[in-house]
Design an enzyme around this catalytic site. Structure first.
Site, PDB file in Angstrom:
ATOM      1  N   ASP A 407       0.848  -1.184   0.000  1.00  0.00           N
ATOM      2  CA  ASP A 407       0.000   0.000   0.000  1.00  0.00           C
ATOM      3  C   ASP A 407       0.887   1.238   0.000  1.00  0.00           C
ATOM      4  OD1 ASP A 407       0.985  -0.058   2.575  1.00  0.00           O
ATOM      5  OD2 ASP A 407      -0.914   0.439   3.528  1.00  0.00           O
ATOM      6  N   ASP A 682      -6.788  -3.952   3.685  1.00  0.00           N
ATOM      7  CA  ASP A 682      -5.687  -4.797   3.220  1.00  0.00           C
ATOM      8  C   ASP A 682      -5.833  -6.254   3.651  1.00  0.00           C
ATOM      9  OD1 ASP A 682      -4.271  -2.644   2.033  1.00  0.00           O
ATOM     10  OD2 ASP A 682      -3.539  -2.039   4.005  1.00  0.00           O
ATOM     11  N   ASN A 771      23.812 -43.554   8.166  1.00  0.00           N
ATOM     12  CA  ASN A 771      22.822 -42.521   7.918  1.00  0.00           C
ATOM     13  C   ASN A 771      22.675 -41.592   9.123  1.00  0.00           C
ATOM     14  OD1 ASN A 771      20.975 -41.616   5.876  1.00  0.00           O
ATOM     15  ND2 ASN A 771      19.305 -42.208   7.235  1.00  0.00           N
TER      16      ASN A 771
END
Length: 935
Positions: A407, A682, A771
């Protein structure tokens, strides 16, 4: 095979085969959005028509419709109306209960997959295993990743939401109403009758009531500082100016009075209506409530924000697409590994368990935790830069944002009125005009509006004029809406001679109607038609510069006259104009330049007029390509709008529905859209954007709709947030690249080894341990540095690119894995089942170290360690994992993990393999960058 995998993971067909039943298609999402937007638009049109009807209705018809009158409602009538209409409360977004919030923090494709894998591991490793072979390792590892990522996200968002709640502004909670038949208040009860309010009908008394108790038909009294408590029809007004910036974006207050003089189709332009959420700047009056709660204009907007289902943002869509690429990879490769081992080894149960371990090893179980930890770290850094992150996903959206809609009022501008120019009738700067305007504003006794305040800020004029000794007020002629001007008469003592000066200021046309002459320098001329045309040309140019023009005229009066009236406002001399503007912030220009340099296109969406908006844009060096007005947007279909939002960067005179529609159109074209605003108008656009940005001083409904709240309303603060968002995204992408390429290489290595070895190349426990240790090395990625060139442009998800990266870099590690196989088979004679532990130990160490090295190779396009160094936490974690991997085969834990000590002659070979791996990876990185770039 590489070609098949690459095409499968990147093709739409592959995505459909695996994910057809698990997610809504983009076309379906857009269809749902379009239906929601259409319904919202219909609701807005109905509310607009209702306000227009109320505005045009005669007073008697209005009183009859609402069962009220100028004296208001009785208590009994108000109670009956309250039972029918409900409380005057606007729906706010309800906070999630903690179980619902926890579920949303947990729910994503990878967490669900990991939970399934943990359950499957528990079934095979614990429930189906013999008592002496039971192992909780996989279950604990996988479950821990899920729990940690879920709790991290839950805790961070809970803390941010509490901070956002604490920012909600305190609002007025009572209104002054008339109650017919109410008992007279005590003399000292503090009740007040606003200056200029009408006398009340017999038996009506003022009452302070909670806002929630207002009903249609109530008559409310308004004075400076009051918030408009509901949608109202003005009954009486005296100098009543209302700030509607929260609804319309207009920088200047608007005049309100009881009569609508200009026909309009936009309810927000009605002069005889006041809307909930706006506030009285100056003046006083009374108004009748015509709509309350969810039926108000504000309530309609709030309902659209709180009831709408939010469309998936770019982050959510991107992470889901990437997740499905990796999940498809696992679903294809794990069965292949099981089949190869089943046919070559003959033990299908062992092959199943090994395939399960492969599935766990292939699944980047750290992804949810790494993503959440990275976002949480970004939120912490942003909080130090005056940014509160309500929703963690918004950080990545901020980094990916390539279009920012903002805005104007208060964002580009200072949200205050200043006196920009004071000129003579031909536009030349004039201090005399400023002096006349100052005298007029200084001596008027009515409530001073924002224009008067702006004039009086020029305190140097008071010193120059020496008001105390030279001037004395004689009389004033107050402002009214029919004349649209006001005058003061002052006595000036100069050179021992007294004379009266009538100083009048007001709207241009009204001033021209009472002026017969004009002054240029020291000369006075007749105001002819040609000179009137010149005046209109000059003021039109000022208007085109976005300035609000007030004309100033004077007239010398005889010193004997003491009482003045409207009739004396005649035969005036027009001396010039004063022009006002809401000036841009000093930081706006540099901030817009910084955003442009960062690859972000800024579009201005405002409810204010186009001339003012264009003036502000010029002031901050913002190049206006094209301007569209709200009325033009209203007439466009979706295809026309899509073209308009691409070619234009300024949109003025917009309603909330227009802003929302523009944002949705930009998103439908593949943009990651941010919207920055703080007003009621808004809120729908904030909700529709990928990332909604508001400020701590915004209205509550805007803060509820926003994802990010700035503690300082500045685009420069936003630019800092964008950089943090990009750092966060880059660190997440590092983990995905590392995991995808490393996992692909491991699986291909396993496929080759399984086809030719008489034993498993690595036991399931080795895969799980490797892992886990590799994942530990990556836990410091959220703290890592990011190369500067990666912060210059918006970051976007590229699942297809990730698939290419995986297929391109994964086989590099496989080459050196195969070299390690040959080393262990031919050099160290680990070529029979009785020597498989030595073979597996050698590959375990090489695989772990090469995976850890890939962290540093993939984290940058530059040469690692020399041109780009990892942050010390990541460096420390990777070095620790390397040390653990080297020591483990020699430690007492080796037997538990079925490893054995390696001969010392193995390590020179290991160094050579790892160096070759680094050199080849760096060379191929150059080829990749030249062809695909480096995100």
């Amino acid at each position: 095979m590489f070609t098949f995998l690459k095409s499968f993971f990147s093709s739409a067909a592959g995505r459909r085969r695996v994910g057809r039943h698990f997610r809504r298609s983009p076309m379906l999402e857009q269809g749902v959005d379009a239906v929601a937007a259409s319904a919202a638009s219909d609701s807005s049109r109905r509310a607009n028509r209702r306000m227009l009807d109320m505005s045009r209705m005669g007073m008697d018809a209005l009183f009859l419709l609402l069962g009220s009158g100028r004296g208001g409602l009785s208590e009994a009538q108000a109670q009956t109306a309250r039972e029918r209409h409900g409380a005057n409360e606007v729906d706010h977004e309800k906070p999630l209960s903690w179980p619902a919030h926890l579920w949303l923090s947990y729910r994503n494709p990878f967490n669900l997959l990991l939970t399934a894998l943990a359950a499957l591991s528990g079934l095979t490793d614990v429930w189906m295993a013999a008592p002496d072979e039971q192992s909780w390792t996989a279950v604990v590892i996988i479950g821990s990743m899920v729990v940690i990522s879920t709790l991290l996200r839950f805790a961070q968002e809970l803390r941010s939401n509490r901070a956002a709640e604490a920012l909600k502004a305190m609002v007025q909670n009572t209104a002054t109403v008339l109650r017919s038949g109410a008992a007279a208040p005590a003399a000292d009860d503090g009740q007040r009758r606003p200056y200029g309010a009408p006398m009340h009908e017999s038996g009506s008394r003022q009452r302070e009531v909670p806002l929630a108790e207002l009903v249609p038909g109530d008559v409310v009294l308004l004075s400076a500082g009051d918030m408009i408590p509901a949608d109202c029809r003005i009954l009486n007004a005296k100098d009543l100016f209302i700030a509607q910036a929260a609804l319309t974006g207009e920088s200047l207050p608007v005049e309100k009075h009881a009569v609508q003089r200009v026909e309009t189709g936009n309810s927000l332009e009605l002069e005889n209506m006041a809307f909930m959420g706006t506030n009285v700047v100056s003046g006083s009056g009374s108004a009748m409530v015509v709509a309350t709660g969810s039926n108000t204009y504000f309530g309609q907007l709030a309902g659209r924000v709180t009831q709408a289902t939010r469309a998936p943002t770019q982050f959510q869509q991107g992470i889901n697409r990437v997740s499905w690429v990796l999940i498809r990879f696992m679903l294809v490769m794990a069965p292949i590994v099981m089949l190869i081992n089943g046919f070559t080894k003959g033990d299908w149960l062992e092959a199943l368990l090994f395939a399960l371990a492969i599935a766990v090893g292939l699944t980047p179980e750290m992804l949810p935790m790494i993503v959440t930890a990275t976002l949480a770290k970004g939120a912490l850094r942003m909080s130090r830069r005056k940014v509160v992150v309500k929703r963690l996903d918004a950080i990545q959206n901020l980094g990916a944002m390539n279009v920012l809609c903002t805005d104007k009022t208060g964002t580009l501008t200072q949200d205050r009125i200043v006196l920009e120019r004071h000129t003579d009738v031909y536009g030349t700067s004039s201090d005399d005009v400023l002096a006349y305007a100052y005298l007029n504003s200084y001596y008027q006794t009515g409530l001073k509006n924002l224009l008067d305040v702006a004039v009086l800020q020029h305190a140097e004029v008071q010193r120059r004029l020496n008001l105390a000794s030279r001037y004395r007020k004689v009389d004033e002629i107050p402002f009214d809406f029919s004349r649209r001007r006001m005058s003061v008469v002052v006595n000036e003592t100069e050179n021992g001679r007294d004379h009266h000066e009538l100083i009048c200021k007001g709207a241009l046309e009204e001033m021209l109607s009472v002026c017969t002459r004009l002054r240029v320098g020291s000369e006075v001329h007749l105001l002819t038609e040609s000179r009137r045309a010149d005046i209109r040309r000059v003021t039109a140019e000022l208007n085109r510069d976005g300035l609000r023009v007030i004309a100033v005229g004077v007239k010398e009066m005889p010193p004997t006259q003491q009482v003045y009236g409207v009739a004396d406002e005649s035969d005036l001399v027009l001396v010039g104009y004063i022009a006002f503007l809401d000036p841009p912030k000093e930081s706006t220009g540099p901030a817009l330049a910084a955003l442009k340099a960062s690859g972000i296109e800024v579009k201005v969406l405002t409810g204010d007029v186009e001339l003012v908006t264009q003036k502000v844009c010029r002031e901050v060096d913002f190049e206006v390509r094209r301007v569209y007005l709200g009325a033009e947007i209203e007439a466009m279909d979706d295809l026309q709008l899509a073209t308009a939002v691409r070619e234009a960067n300024v949109f003025a005179r917009l309603t909330p529905a227009h802003k929302e529609r523009i944002v949705r159109s930009l998103r439908a074209q593949g943009n990651t859209v941010g919207f920055m605003g703080d007003g009621i108008n808004d809120a729908p656009a904030l909700r529709a954007a990928d990332v909604g940005i508001s400020v701590d001083s915004a209205v509550d409904i805007s803060k509820e709709a926003a994802d990010i709240i700035l503690l300082e309303k500045s685009l420069m603060v936003l630019e800092d947030g964008v950089i943090e968002g990009r750092k966060t995204f880059c660190n997440m992408l590092k983990y995905l690249k590392m995991t995808a390429s490393s996992n692909f290489g491991n699986v291909f290595s396993v496929l080759v080894a399984s086809a030719f070895l008489p034993f498993l190349p690595m036991l399931p426990i080795h895969l799980l341990l490797q892992n886990l240790m590799y994942d530990i090395s990556q836990t410091a990625i959220p703290f890592d540095n990011v190369d500067e060139e990666l912060l210059k442009q918006p970051q976007q998800w590229d699942p297809d690119g990730l698939g290419r990266f995986m297929v391109f870099f994964g086989p590099i590690s496989s080459l050196f894995d195969i070299a390690t196989y040959a080393l262990m088979w031919y050099v160290f004679q680990a070529n029979a089942p009785e020597h498989q532990t030595l073979f597996q130990s050698g590959w375990f160490v090489e695989g772990l170290l090469s995976q850890t090295l890939i962290v540093h190779m993939i984290r940058t396009r530059r040469i690692p360690f020399l041109q780009s160094r990892a942050a010390w936490p990541l460096m420390a974690m990777t070095m620790m994992v390397v040390a653990m991997g080297l020591v483990l085969p020699f430690s007492p834990l080796a037997e538990y993990f079925q490893l054995q000590a390696l001969p010392w002659s193995y390590f020179p070979w290991l160094v050579g393999i790892l160096l070759g791996y680094c050199v080849l990876t760096q060379l191929l990185k150059g080829i990749w960058v030249r062809r695909y770039g480096w995100q």
